[in-house]
Design a protein around this motif. Structure first.
Motif, PDB file in Angstrom:
ATOM      1  N   ALA A 224      27.039  54.026  49.571  1.00  0.00           N
ATOM      2  CA  ALA A 224      28.297  54.175  50.304  1.00  0.00           C
ATOM      3  C   ALA A 224      28.367  55.462  51.129  1.00  0.00           C
ATOM      4  CB  ALA A 224      29.472  54.116  49.334  1.00  0.00           C
ATOM      5  N   SER A 225      27.404  56.371  50.940  1.00  0.00           N
ATOM      6  CA  SER A 225      27.387  57.631  51.694  1.00  0.00           C
ATOM      7  C   SER A 225      25.941  58.093  51.842  1.00  0.00           C
ATOM      8  CB  SER A 225      28.195  58.706  50.954  1.00  0.00           C
ATOM      9  OG  SER A 225      27.527  59.073  49.755  1.00  0.00           O
ATOM     10  N   ASP A 226      25.723  59.049  52.730  1.00  0.00           N
ATOM     11  CA  ASP A 226      24.365  59.566  52.877  1.00  0.00           C
ATOM     12  C   ASP A 226      23.899  60.252  51.590  1.00  0.00           C
ATOM     13  OD1 ASP A 226      26.139  61.692  53.269  1.00  0.00           O
ATOM     14  OD2 ASP A 226      25.054  62.530  54.964  1.00  0.00           O
ATOM     15  N   ARG A 227      24.808  60.886  50.879  1.00  0.00           N
ATOM     16  CA  ARG A 227      24.447  61.519  49.601  1.00  0.00           C
ATOM     17  C   ARG A 227      24.021  60.493  48.566  1.00  0.00           C
ATOM     18  NH1 ARG A 227      28.235  66.620  48.102  1.00  0.00           N
ATOM     19  NH2 ARG A 227      27.213  68.037  49.554  1.00  0.00           N
ATOM     20  N   GLN A 228      24.742  59.374  48.507  1.00  0.00           N
ATOM     21  CA  GLN A 228      24.351  58.339  47.550  1.00  0.00           C
ATOM     22  C   GLN A 228      22.997  57.737  47.928  1.00  0.00           C
ATOM     23  OE1 GLN A 228      26.825  54.821  47.127  1.00  0.00           O
ATOM     24  NE2 GLN A 228      25.950  54.378  45.112  1.00  0.00           N
ATOM     25  N   VAL A 229      22.776  57.531  49.217  1.00  0.00           N
ATOM     26  CA  VAL A 229      21.475  57.027  49.682  1.00  0.00           C
ATOM     27  C   VAL A 229      20.365  57.976  49.234  1.00  0.00           C
ATOM     28  CG1 VAL A 229      20.072  56.628  51.753  1.00  0.00           C
ATOM     29  CG2 VAL A 229      22.396  55.695  51.613  1.00  0.00           C
ATOM     30  N   GLN A 230      20.563  59.257  49.422  1.00  0.00           N
ATOM     31  CA  GLN A 230      19.564  60.247  49.013  1.00  0.00           C
ATOM     32  C   GLN A 230      19.372  60.253  47.497  1.00  0.00           C
ATOM     33  OE1 GLN A 230      21.598  63.413  51.047  1.00  0.00           O
ATOM     34  NE2 GLN A 230      20.076  63.490  52.698  1.00  0.00           N
ATOM     35  N   ALA A 231      20.461  60.090  46.754  1.00  0.00           N
ATOM     36  CA  ALA A 231      20.367  60.067  45.286  1.00  0.00           C
ATOM     37  C   ALA A 231      19.596  58.833  44.812  1.00  0.00           C
ATOM     38  CB  ALA A 231      21.764  60.090  44.665  1.00  0.00           C
ATOM     39  N   ILE A 232      19.834  57.686  45.433  1.00  0.00           N
ATOM     40  CA  ILE A 232      19.110  56.461  45.079  1.00  0.00           C
ATOM     41  C   ILE A 232      17.621  56.644  45.378  1.00  0.00           C
ATOM     42  CG2 ILE A 232      18.792  54.006  45.617  1.00  0.00           C
ATOM     43  CD1 ILE A 232      21.878  54.001  46.329  1.00  0.00           C
ATOM     44  N   ALA A 233      17.314  57.156  46.563  1.00  0.00           N
ATOM     45  CA  ALA A 233      15.914  57.369  46.948  1.00  0.00           C
ATOM     46  C   ALA A 233      15.223  58.343  45.992  1.00  0.00           C
ATOM     47  CB  ALA A 233      15.833  57.877  48.388  1.00  0.00           C
ATOM     48  N   SER A 234      15.907  59.403  45.609  1.00  0.00           N
ATOM     49  CA  SER A 234      15.339  60.370  44.663  1.00  0.00           C
ATOM     50  C   SER A 234      15.110  59.738  43.303  1.00  0.00           C
ATOM     51  CB  SER A 234      16.267  61.578  44.497  1.00  0.00           C
ATOM     52  OG  SER A 234      16.267  62.342  45.668  1.00  0.00           O
ATOM     53  N   SER A 235      16.057  58.929  42.860  1.00  0.00           N
ATOM     54  CA  SER A 235      15.935  58.251  41.569  1.00  0.00           C
ATOM     55  C   SER A 235      14.718  57.330  41.546  1.00  0.00           C
ATOM     56  CB  SER A 235      17.208  57.457  41.266  1.00  0.00           C
ATOM     57  OG  SER A 235      17.102  56.770  40.042  1.00  0.00           O
ATOM     58  N   ILE A 236      14.517  56.595  42.632  1.00  0.00           N
ATOM     59  CA  ILE A 236      13.355  55.700  42.734  1.00  0.00           C
ATOM     60  C   ILE A 236      12.073  56.519  42.612  1.00  0.00           C
ATOM     61  CG2 ILE A 236      12.028  54.216  44.305  1.00  0.00           C
ATOM     62  CD1 ILE A 236      14.805  53.298  45.457  1.00  0.00           C
ATOM     63  N   GLN A 237      11.979  57.589  43.402  1.00  0.00           N
ATOM     64  CA  GLN A 237      10.760  58.398  43.405  1.00  0.00           C
ATOM     65  C   GLN A 237      10.508  59.078  42.063  1.00  0.00           C
ATOM     66  OE1 GLN A 237       9.985  60.539  47.292  1.00  0.00           O
ATOM     67  NE2 GLN A 237      12.095  59.841  47.597  1.00  0.00           N
ATOM     68  N   GLU A 238      11.551  59.615  41.438  1.00  0.00           N
ATOM     69  CA  GLU A 238      11.394  60.289  40.148  1.00  0.00           C
ATOM     70  C   GLU A 238      10.981  59.306  39.061  1.00  0.00           C
ATOM     71  OE1 GLU A 238      15.045  62.425  39.374  1.00  0.00           O
ATOM     72  OE2 GLU A 238      14.863  63.514  41.270  1.00  0.00           O
ATOM     73  N   THR A 239      11.626  58.149  39.018  1.00  0.00           N
ATOM     74  CA  THR A 239      11.325  57.144  37.998  1.00  0.00           C
ATOM     75  C   THR A 239       9.888  56.656  38.122  1.00  0.00           C
ATOM     76  OG1 THR A 239      13.638  56.455  37.898  1.00  0.00           O
ATOM     77  CG2 THR A 239      11.993  54.870  37.100  1.00  0.00           C
ATOM     78  N   LEU A 240       9.481  56.349  39.336  1.00  0.00           N
ATOM     79  CA  LEU A 240       8.122  55.856  39.531  1.00  0.00           C
ATOM     80  C   LEU A 240       7.080  56.957  39.311  1.00  0.00           C
ATOM     81  CD1 LEU A 240       8.887  53.425  42.437  1.00  0.00           C
ATOM     82  CD2 LEU A 240       8.074  52.804  40.181  1.00  0.00           C
ATOM     83  N   LYS A 241       7.420  58.181  39.663  1.00  0.00           N
ATOM     84  CA  LYS A 241       6.493  59.298  39.431  1.00  0.00           C
ATOM     85  C   LYS A 241       6.231  59.471  37.935  1.00  0.00           C
ATOM     86  CE  LYS A 241       5.670  64.143  40.520  1.00  0.00           C
ATOM     87  NZ  LYS A 241       6.190  65.342  41.185  1.00  0.00           N
ATOM     88  N   LYS A 242       7.287  59.317  37.112  1.00  0.00           N
ATOM     89  CA  LYS A 242       7.134  59.411  35.652  1.00  0.00           C
ATOM     90  C   LYS A 242       6.186  58.336  35.129  1.00  0.00           C
ATOM     91  CE  LYS A 242      11.599  61.501  34.718  1.00  0.00           C
ATOM     92  NZ  LYS A 242      12.979  61.245  34.287  1.00  0.00           N
ATOM     93  N   ALA A 243       6.096  57.218  35.858  1.00  0.00           N
ATOM     94  CA  ALA A 243       5.193  56.126  35.482  1.00  0.00           C
ATOM     95  C   ALA A 243       3.818  56.298  36.138  1.00  0.00           C
ATOM     96  CB  ALA A 243       5.808  54.781  35.867  1.00  0.00           C
TER      97      ALA A 243
END
Length: 133
Positions: A50-69
């Motif tokens: 819903a906002s550029d901040r949320q978009v950035q948070a989603i993108a960061s979450s994807i990258q962090e989660t996959l990096k842990k894997a």
């Protein structure tokens, strides 16, 4: 690695991506299986914030989660602006949009025949892709 094992591994990675997106309350999440229609990738994970901040948070979450894997992206575009972040993992690509930008581009209409799995906005996690994906 045989083809079936590789396909199963790709599906697991897509599920991780979806879970990471849902953790940050991504909305209008769709998984497209474009393997038969694209030479670039097997899946698209498309979602909105819903906002550029949320978009950035989603993108960061994807990258962090996959990096842990142990999974790193081949490339990331648009993260600083937060209007359309594209994260390329080779066998799948995550597109995280700011809502109005997604409505403007409507990229899912480019693959109308591709198998798709929509995830309802009230879902908080998935365990697997639906049959046929």
């Amino acid at each position: 690695m045989d083809k079936r094992k590789a396909d199963a591994e790709t599906r697991k990675r897509v599920v991780l991506c979806v879970k990471a997106s849902l953790e940050k309350k991504a909305n209008d999440l769709i998984v497209l299986k474009v393997k038969e229609y694209s030479s670039v990738t097997d899946y698209f994970v498309i979602c909105s914030g819903a906002s550029d901040r949320q978009v950035q948070a989603i993108a960061s979450s994807i990258q962090e989660t996959l990096k842990k894997a142990g999974i790193l992206p081949l490339g990331v575009e648009g993260e600083a602006i937060g209007k359309w972040v594209l994260i390329d993992y080779g066998d799948f690509i995550a597109h995280v949009f700011y809502d109005p930008v997604r409505q403007f581009y409507e990229i899912e209409r480019l693959w109308p025949d591709a198998p798709r799995m929509a995830v309802a906005d009230d879902v908080t996690a998935i365990k697997a892709l639906k049959r046929g994906m």
